[in-house]
Scaffold this active site. Structure first.
Site, PDB file in Angstrom:
ATOM      1  N   HIS A  22      32.661  44.760  46.196  1.00  0.00           N
ATOM      2  CA  HIS A  22      31.889  43.573  45.811  1.00  0.00           C
ATOM      3  C   HIS A  22      31.151  42.992  47.023  1.00  0.00           C
ATOM      4  O   HIS A  22      31.273  41.809  47.336  1.00  0.00           O
ATOM      5  CB  HIS A  22      32.827  42.526  45.202  1.00  0.00           C
ATOM      6  CG  HIS A  22      32.189  41.641  44.182  1.00  0.00           C
ATOM      7  ND1 HIS A  22      31.049  40.907  44.437  1.00  0.00           N
ATOM      8  CD2 HIS A  22      32.525  41.374  42.897  1.00  0.00           C
ATOM      9  CE1 HIS A  22      30.725  40.213  43.363  1.00  0.00           C
ATOM     10  NE2 HIS A  22      31.600  40.498  42.413  1.00  0.00           N
ATOM     11  N   ARG A  64      35.356  42.531  33.508  1.00  0.00           N
ATOM     12  CA  ARG A  64      36.185  41.798  32.546  1.00  0.00           C
ATOM     13  C   ARG A  64      36.894  42.719  31.562  1.00  0.00           C
ATOM     14  O   ARG A  64      36.315  43.708  31.108  1.00  0.00           O
ATOM     15  CB  ARG A  64      35.318  40.790  31.774  1.00  0.00           C
ATOM     16  CG  ARG A  64      34.843  39.630  32.635  1.00  0.00           C
ATOM     17  CD  ARG A  64      33.654  38.916  32.009  1.00  0.00           C
ATOM     18  NE  ARG A  64      33.306  37.726  32.774  1.00  0.00           N
ATOM     19  CZ  ARG A  64      32.588  37.722  33.895  1.00  0.00           C
ATOM     20  NH1 ARG A  64      32.152  38.874  34.398  1.00  0.00           N
ATOM     21  NH2 ARG A  64      32.309  36.602  34.518  1.00  0.00           N
ATOM     22  N   GLU A  79      27.599  46.817  41.974  1.00  0.00           N
ATOM     23  CA  GLU A  79      29.002  47.208  41.908  1.00  0.00           C
ATOM     24  C   GLU A  79      29.136  48.491  41.092  1.00  0.00           C
ATOM     25  O   GLU A  79      29.068  48.471  39.871  1.00  0.00           O
ATOM     26  CB  GLU A  79      29.820  46.080  41.278  1.00  0.00           C
ATOM     27  CG  GLU A  79      29.642  44.727  41.966  1.00  0.00           C
ATOM     28  CD  GLU A  79      29.968  43.569  41.052  1.00  0.00           C
ATOM     29  OE1 GLU A  79      31.041  43.596  40.403  1.00  0.00           O
ATOM     30  OE2 GLU A  79      29.141  42.635  40.964  1.00  0.00           O
ATOM     31  N   HIS A  98      38.286  41.005  37.369  1.00  0.00           N
ATOM     32  CA  HIS A  98      38.466  41.558  38.717  1.00  0.00           C
ATOM     33  C   HIS A  98      39.928  41.658  39.150  1.00  0.00           C
ATOM     34  O   HIS A  98      40.274  41.385  40.301  1.00  0.00           O
ATOM     35  CB  HIS A  98      37.671  40.744  39.726  1.00  0.00           C
ATOM     36  CG  HIS A  98      36.186  40.941  39.651  1.00  0.00           C
ATOM     37  ND1 HIS A  98      35.608  42.047  39.075  1.00  0.00           N
ATOM     38  CD2 HIS A  98      35.152  40.149  40.093  1.00  0.00           C
ATOM     39  CE1 HIS A  98      34.283  41.941  39.172  1.00  0.00           C
ATOM     40  NE2 HIS A  98      33.983  40.809  39.773  1.00  0.00           N
ATOM     41  N   ASP A 126      23.046  39.535  35.731  1.00  0.00           N
ATOM     42  CA  ASP A 126      24.496  39.734  35.748  1.00  0.00           C
ATOM     43  C   ASP A 126      24.792  40.737  34.638  1.00  0.00           C
ATOM     44  O   ASP A 126      25.275  40.368  33.571  1.00  0.00           O
ATOM     45  CB  ASP A 126      25.215  38.403  35.524  1.00  0.00           C
ATOM     46  CG  ASP A 126      26.707  38.464  35.865  1.00  0.00           C
ATOM     47  OD1 ASP A 126      27.215  39.571  36.111  1.00  0.00           O
ATOM     48  OD2 ASP A 126      27.359  37.399  35.882  1.00  0.00           O
TER      49      ASP A 126
END
Length: 349
Positions: free
Chosen positions: A185, A86, A313, A111, A249
Site C-alpha cells: 500500500h 474488503r 495495489e 485490509h 477508488d
C-alpha cells in the site's frame, strides 16, 4: 549495491524496530522498516538529476503508531494482509467451516482487520551480501488472528536492482486452509514538490473493472471500462475524467494471464520526468487516489491530504473468498502462495 541495518531504538510489542537501507550504484535509495514491512523512503534521480523521494511517509517510525493517524487508517507504505481490500460482512466459509472476521469498516473487514500485517514487527531472516541489495522479512500469523484460520508464515523479499527496480517477492505457507490476499500500500507522488496528483498521467492495462457497492465492496460483477471515466487503456491524466471530490477508488481486472509477470500500469509526471511502471503476477490492480488521506507531520513537516498521492495495489480479486466465479484466494497446506510485483522507475529527459 549495499544493504544496511540501522536500529531505531524503538520497541513495539517487545520487539525492536530496524530500519533497512537498500542502495544501488545509481544512487537510488530505499528505506524500509521491519514494522509493517513499510517502505518509508524511495529516493531516485529525476530528469534534472535531482534526488527526489517518490513515496509518502514519516521521519520517525513512532509516527506510524500515532493515535490520530491510526484512526484514519491509511496504511501508508505498508504491506497488507492477511486479506487486502474488503471482505463483505467480514465473513466467509471454507469447506463448510464458517469464519467471522473483525469488522473494521462499517459491516465489512478491511485490509486484514484492526491489527493486520501493517501493524506487526517482522523478523529479518536474510540480507544481501556485498554486491547484493535485498532483505527478506518474515511474519507468522497465528491461527485465529483477526478471525482467520491457520498458522500462516509469510516471507517477503525486497530487492533493489541496478535497473532501478524494486522487486517484491512474497511466499506463504499455512497449516490449515485459509483466505489470503496480500498487497503493498505505497502512496506515490512523482511531482518534485508533491501536492495534488491530478496532473499525473496514468495508464492501466485493463479493459474491465469490478463493480462495488456503496461501501466500496466488490459485488462480483465485471464491467467493461470502455466509454466510462475508468478507461485508462490509453494514457490520460487523473483529472481528465475524475469527479474532483471523489477521485478514484476502483479495482481493475488486468488484461493478462494470472501468474504471468507482465506490465500492469504506468504513471508519468511531466515536471520530474519520472515514470513508474508496475509489473505483477497478480490478476487485478486497485487504483486509489487517496480521497480519505489525512496525515500530519509527514516528511519535511508536510500535511498529507486528499489526492496528494496515488496507490496502485496489485492483488487477487477483492472479496473473492465470497465470490466463487473469481480466481480462488484459498491457500491450503499442500500449496505455496506466491506473488511478484515490481516497481520500476525510469526517466524521460
Amino acid at each position: 549495491m549495499s544493504v544496511q541495518q540501522i536500529p531505531t531504538g524503538k520497541i513495539i510489542n517487545g520487539e525492536e524496530v530496524i530500519a533497512i537501507e537498500l542502495t544501488n550504484s545509481k544512487g537510488t535509495y530505499i528505506q524500509l522498516f521491519n514494522y509493517g514491512a513499510i517502505i518509508n523512503k524511495f529516493i531516485v534521480k529525476n530528469a534534472k538529476g535531482e534526488l527526489q523521494d517518490i513515496v509518502l511517509g514519516f521521519e520517525d517510525v513512532t509516527q506510524y503508531l500515532d493515535e490520530e493517524y491510526l484512526i484514519n487508517n491509511p496504511h501508508i507504505g505498508a504491506v497488507i494482509g492477511r486479506y487486502a481490500n474488503r471482505i463483505k460482512d467480514g465473513k466467509f466459509s471454507i469447506d463448510d467451516e464458517h469464519y467471522q472476521l473483525v469488522k473494521n469498516t462499517g459491516t465489512d473487514s478491511l485490509h486484514g482487520g484492526d491489527i493486520g500485517f501493517d501493524k506487526k514487527v517482522w523478523d529479518i531472516v536474510e540480507v544481501g551480501d556485498e554486491g547484493q541489495s535485498f532483505v527478506t522479512l518474515e511474519y507468522e500469523s497465528v491461527d485465529g488472528e483477526e478471525g482467520f484460520p491457520g498458522n500462516l508464515i509469510i516471507d517477503l523479499t525486497f530487492e533493489l536492482t541496478e535497473n532501478d527496480e524494486l522487486i517484491l517477492t512474497y511466499e506463504g505457507e499455512t497449516d490449515k486452509a485459509t483466505a489470503i490476499n496480500l498487497t503493498h500500500h505505497g502512496y506515490f507522488n512523482l511531482a518534485p514538490n508533491g501536492g495534488n496528483v491530478g496532473k499525473h498521467t496514468q495508464q492501466i492495462f485493463a479493459s474491465a473493472y469490478l463493480e462495488q457497492d456503496e461501501n466500496y465492496c466488490v459485488t462480483g460483477k465485471v464491467i467493461p471500462v470502455e466509454n466510462t471515466p475508468l478507461d485508462f487503456t490509453q494514457p490520460k491524466t487523473f483529472e481528465q475524467d475524475w469527479n474532483p471530490s471523489e477521485g478514484y477508488d476502483q479495482t481493475f481486472v488486468l488484461d493478462k494471464i494470472y501468474g504471468d509477470l507482465s506490465l500492469a500500469a504506468k504513471t508519468f509526471e511531466e515536471e520530474s520526468g519520472l515514470t513508474l511502471s508496475i509489473y505483477t503476477t497478480e490478476s487485478v490492480a486497485h487504483l486509489y487516489t487517496s480521497k480519505y488521506l489525512r496525515a500530519k507531520n509527514g516528511k519535511d513537516g508536510k500535511y498529507y491530504g486528499a489526492f496528494d498521492a496515488f496507490c496502485i495495489e496489485t492483488q487477487h480479486h477483492p472479496n473473492a473468498v465470497n465470490i466463487y466465479e473469481f480466481p480462488s484466494t484459498i491457500l491450503r497446506p499442500d500449496e505455496l502462495y506466491t506473488q511478484t510485483t515490481i516497481f520500476k522507475i525510469s526517466v524521460n529527459k
